[in-house]
Each structure stands twice: as C-alpha cells, then as structure tokens.
Design a protein around this motif. Structure first.
Motif, PDB file in Angstrom:
ATOM      1  N   ALA A  46       0.759  -1.145  -0.122  1.00 12.99           N
ATOM      2  CA  ALA A  46      -0.051  -0.184   0.139  1.00 12.99           C
ATOM      3  C   ALA A  46       0.680   1.240   0.274  1.00 12.99           C
ATOM      4  N   GLY A  47       2.637   0.980  -0.037  1.00 12.13           N
ATOM      5  CA  GLY A  47       3.384   2.257  -0.129  1.00 12.13           C
ATOM      6  C   GLY A  47       3.173   2.833   1.321  1.00 12.13           C
ATOM      7  N   LEU A  48       2.591   2.061   2.296  1.00  7.77           N
ATOM      8  CA  LEU A  48       3.219   2.331   3.719  1.00  7.77           C
ATOM      9  C   LEU A  48       4.385   2.304   4.428  1.00  7.77           C
ATOM     10  N   SER A  49       5.484   3.305   5.483  1.00  6.93           N
ATOM     11  CA  SER A  49       6.070   2.629   5.962  1.00  6.93           C
ATOM     12  C   SER A  49       5.980   1.482   7.402  1.00  6.93           C
ATOM     13  N   VAL A  50       6.773   0.380   7.090  1.00  9.29           N
ATOM     14  CA  VAL A  50       6.294  -0.054   8.129  1.00  9.29           C
ATOM     15  C   VAL A  50       7.273  -0.902   9.208  1.00  9.29           C
ATOM     16  N   GLU A  51       6.311  -0.800  10.564  1.00  8.66           N
ATOM     17  CA  GLU A  51       8.139  -1.855  11.002  1.00  8.66           C
ATOM     18  C   GLU A  51       6.972  -2.577  12.167  1.00  8.66           C
ATOM     19  N   VAL A  52       7.650  -3.212  13.014  1.00  9.14           N
ATOM     20  CA  VAL A  52       7.303  -4.274  13.537  1.00  9.14           C
ATOM     21  C   VAL A  52       7.846  -3.844  14.748  1.00  9.14           C
TER      22      VAL A  52
END
Length: 578
Positions: free
Chosen positions: A215-221
């Motif tokens: 979706a074009g999001l920046s992601v972290e867990v």
C-alpha cells in the motif's frame, strides 16, 4: 493502472501485455493463467500466477530466477533495468550506495553467482542498503535447493507488490479475499486459532506487513509484535490519526473479528496513493498483536503497550507449555526492553478510529449495513468457586443437601433475571464446571465465571452490587461457601461526540441514509484502551448469521465491506488536521 474488471474482459494480447512485467521478463506466466478468468480479487490472480510458476518445472523456474537483475549490479549502472526493477532498487536506496557499499555488493553478487549460478533475488520493498547486504550474507550459507526455494518465494512477493502497484480492484471483494487468506494461518487444522506469537500468529504478521508495504506505507514491527504502517503527511509537524485492530483470535474463532479493522484501512490507504490523494495529517494503521488473552490470559497486550500501560511483570507469565512471555518474545526476535518506547505521545495524536464487525444482530435485524458506536461497554469479570458437601445421591434427603451445583444454578438464574430486563445490561456465567462429578454424587464443589457488562458504568455497577448481595444470600440459604475473585474491572469507554458526528456525516454522504444507526458496543475492543490517550470513534459493519461472532460461522458480505471502505475514505478525506 488497469482495473481487475478490465483485465477480466481484456483480449488475450491486452491481458498478457498488462501483466507482462509482474514476473520479470516472463510474460508466459500471464499466458498460463489466461484461461482461469474471471478473477475475483488480486489475491486470486496472484495465487494463480504463483501456482503457474510452481507447476512450470525447474528449468522454467531457473530461467525465471535468471531473468532478474543483480542488486546494484552492472545492469543497474548501465541503466538497463526494467521500470519495475528500477523503482524497486531506488526504493531501497540501492541507487545511492556509497563506494564501500557498492564494492561490497559487487563482491557479494560475484560470490553468489559463482555458488548458485543465478542472481540474488530479494523483494527489496521495506529494505535499506544495510538490510539488503545482511540478507545477502545470510543466504550465501544456503545449499542450492534451499536457495532456489528462497529465490522463488522472493519472486512471489515481488509479483504481489507489482500487482498492487498496477491493478486496482473493488474494496469489498479484496477485503474478503484478504481475510480468507489470513485465516489459512491457524494452530488448528479445521478452524481458526491464532494466539500470541505462535507460528500462525507470526505468519499472519508477516503477510499484514507485506500488504502494508504494497500500500506504500512505511512499516515497522514493534517490540510486542504490533505491525505498524504509516502514511506520512507532507506537513512535517502534522499530527497523527490512529486506526487499526487486533490480528490474534479466540480459539476456533471467526475470520472478521479484529482483522477487518486492519485490512480495510490498508486498502483505503492503497486507494488514496493510487489516486494521488494526500491527507493533511499522518495516518497510522496498527495491527495490534494481542487483544484476546488466549495464550497468556492477559488481554490488550498490543494496545496496552501503545498507551504506555504494558505491565512488565507479565513477561514472566507462562503459557500452557511453560513458556514465558519473555522467552516467546525473544524467540520471535523482539527485545522486551524496548516495550516502554512503544508508548505514543498524546499531544501528537488527532484521535483513534476503529472499523469492526458489530458482533451482534442489531444492524442485521434493522437492515442497515453500518452503525456508529456510542460507547464500549465496561466489564466486571470474576472467577468463583462454590464449596458444599458431596454425598450419595440416593441417601441424602433433599432438605439436608449442600449442593454446590444447585447453588450455581440459582446464581445463574438470578444473573439472568437481574440483567435481562435492563436495556444495555448483560450478565453471563460463561464457564461452569463440577470437578470430579459423577451421576450418583451430590456435587460438593463447583467453579464458575461471571461477566457483567454495560455501556454505562452506573448501570453496570448497580447490577454488580445486587449480584454480589445475592451470592451472599445463596451461600447462607444453601449452607455453602462461595469465594469470588475479581479478574477484571474495566470502565466503559464513550466514543467522542465529534467522531460520532463525523462517522454519521460520512455514512449520510456515501449511502444517503439520513439517520445512521447509533448503538453501543457490548464487546471490548482495542479502542477502549486507546481511550486512555486520545478520543476514540468506532464504525460497526453488519455481520450475518444472526450477528454471531467469535465463531467459525461469523460472516459478512463483500457489499457491506465495500460500503464501509467508501465511508472510511470519506471520513479520512473530511477529517480535520487539527
């Protein structure tokens, strides 16, 4: 950009041309799935294309792997990459390597090709130069068969990202397909169970992460396993609107509880990006790792960390196999020491909104697709034990019995009477056991649970007082001992009037319904935890089968999911930035 409907109706040449770049320099994959049209979702199309690769045999698979360029390799320097590969490598910063990084990658490319006979393939979305180099070095230790499988798995992920970039689709069918896909990860073979940090739970998190990246999001867990996707604002000091829900489930649960509130915002964020629409604030989608309390008997671990209320003593809790929460986190690669850093700053938040299935029959009975939540019911929960006197069922006269089960039955019926006539108040004895019971023995002991809820604290607390008084009366009448232990006391969480009004306005604009239904939530949600740091609002979506939830029969329609997505898009577009 082409729609899925247009793909389904396209000529052979147009279909293959539109999908020719999904698998690098391999239009034969699109040709292989052409007879399978029509496709109902991008996920179905992607699955069919991956299956075609799996069925193609090793020679075709090796040719596909070799069609991919080296990362930051000579073809990139000569600008000979496909448009897709160019964007992907630029996204990971591989076009901006330092001389040292470039030299390292060239050395790794040469070593990898010499060992395996094909280029290193990695879905680089979500990576940076350092993590690419680390993955390179880790996979160089593989044997040929293992690395061939790894390369094909990465090619499947690359194809998925490219499909989301190039094909649009209606939200409703995509939401249902995504929820079906997540339900494939389960701890039981014939149903859906996904408890905290189990293998199924970690697979679920990985797929949610990929969808956020798509979706074009920046992601972290984060350190408790929350998967967080962020749609950044162009304004550097913009505040953040939070949304999301949980991705764990109860034992033998349903597909839509919690998870709808994750995949729907992801698809809305993707749609906003594809249409070039910007929000004046940042949007953060949080897939909360734990809400149900199945594995460690403690609820809201994910949202509790976000509001700074994670009890670090829980790290020593053990599951049914004697594994501590701390050990489970470390095995999953999380650092429990980083949990306090998860807490959000309330001053930087605009609010929190959650989309959720109703988990009840009100909207279904009134034939309304959506409803605005007014308040989330608070709950007082207890565990209890009743101790009487066991005896022979044939020799103890009825008037001399101290029957623990009969006392429990009287309690259950009183809870039903006390809570049954008051709108918005519910009481439940959900667990009732007679340990060691036998057909010819008067029960001498009984254990039970008690849960009393209402969307109004005063209403619930008055019922609790009456029930506790009746428990004392039952114990005296029946000459039994009743011990009650409170295990939860949560106040109700009212939804902010301003957010209720904005949800209602969006429903009116999208559906034309002049009077959207407002209703309380009897079930608990992550929103009630987030209420500790910011205003909350919830949108309910109708569920079928009588409104059943926490059950494999839980269901909803693609049409309702699509309406909810359009309402959520309208809500975001009209939400104020301050």
């Amino acid at each position: 950009m082409i729609t899925l409907a247009e793909l389904n109706a396209a000529s052979t040449d147009a279909f293959v041309a539109a999908l020719a770049g999904i698998f690098e320099h391999s239009p034969w994959v699109a040709e292989a799935v052409l007879p399978l049209r029509p496709f109902t979702s991008r996920l179905q199309l992607h699955g069919a294309m991956c299956a075609a690769v799996d069925a193609a045999g090793i020679d075709a698979q090796l040719k596909l792997i070799r069609a991919h360029p080296e990362l930051a390799g000579r073809a990139a320097v000569r600008k000979e990459l496909t448009a897709e590969s160019t964007r992907e490598q630029q996204g990971a910063g591989l076009d901006a390597c330092t001389p040292g990084e470039f030299a390292t990658l060239q050395t790794l490319n040469d070593a990898y090709n010499a060992k395996f006979g094909f280029p290193f393939v990695l879905a680089v979305r979500g990576h940076n130069r350092s993590s690419v180099i680390a993955a390179f070095m880790q996979r160089l230790d593989h044997d040929l068969d293992t690395e061939c499988r790894a390369a094909l798995q990465q090619i499947d992920r690359i194809a998925g990202f490219r499909l989301y970039d190039s094909v649009s689709s209606t939200a409703g069918s995509e939401i249902l397909a995504m929820l079906d896909r997540l339900a494939e990860f389960s701890e039981q073979a014939d149903g859906l169970t996904c408890s905290y940090l189990s293998p199924a739970h970690r697979q679920t998190a990985a797929l949610i992460r990929d969808w956020m990246l798509a979706a074009g999001l920046s992601v972290e867990v984060d350190a408790v396993g929350n998967v967080v996707g962020r749609l950044h604002s162009e304004q550097p000091d913009a505040k953040t609107l939070l949304t999301g829900s949980h991705y764990d489930t109860v034992v033998d649960g349903g597909k839509y509880d919690g998870r709808l509130g994750i995949v729907l915002p992801i698809l809305v964020a993707l749609d906003l990006r594809q249409r070039g629409l910007k929000l004046p604030y940042a949007l953060e989608i949080i897939a909360f790792s734990e809400e149900e309390g199945v594995r460690y008997k403690s609820t809201f671990l994910g949202s509790g960390a976000v509001v700074g209320q994670f009890d670090l003593q829980l790290l020593d809790a053990v599951d049914g196999n004697g594994i501590t929460m701390r050990a489970a986190m470390l095995e999953a690669g999380f650092d429990p020491g980083q949990i306090p850093a998860i807490a959000r700053d309330p001053a930087k938040l605009l609010g929190y909104v959650e989309v959720h299935i109703e988990q009840g029959p009100v909207l279904l009975d009134e034939d309304q697709a959506l409803g605005v939540v007014t308040s989330i019911a608070g709950s007082h929960r207890y565990t209890g034990s009743i101790t009487g006197l066991a005896g022979h069922s044939g020799t103890v006269p009825m008037h001399l019995r101290r029957d623990a089960a009969a006392a429990a039955a009287e309690l259950i019926l009183y809870v039903e009477r006390r809570c049954g006539g008051v709108p918005g108040l519910v009481g439940t004895v959900g667990r009732l056991e007679v340990p060691g019971g036998a057909i010819n023995v008067i029960p001498g002991r009984c254990s039970f649970s008690l849960d009393i809820r209402a969307a109004d604290d005063l209403l619930r607390d008055a019922a609790v007082v009456d029930v506790l008084a009746e428990i004392d009366a039952i114990a005296e009448r029946r000459k039994v001992d009743i011990v009650l232990t409170q295990v939860m006391a949560a106040g109700c969480a009212p939804c902010a009037p301003s957010l209720q009004a904005q949800w209602a306005a969006s429903i009116r604009r999208v559906t034309g319904n002049p009077a959207p239904r407002h209703l309380p939530s009897g079930a608990g949600h992550d929103a009630m935890k987030i209420a500790a740091i910011t205003d909350i609002g919830m949108l309910f979506v109708r569920c079928g089968n009588g409104g059943i939830s926490h059950n494999p029969a839980e269901t909803m329609t693609a049409d309702d999911a699509d309406i909810a997505a359009r309402v959520f898009t309208d809500f975001l577009s009209s939400y104020p930035a301050t």
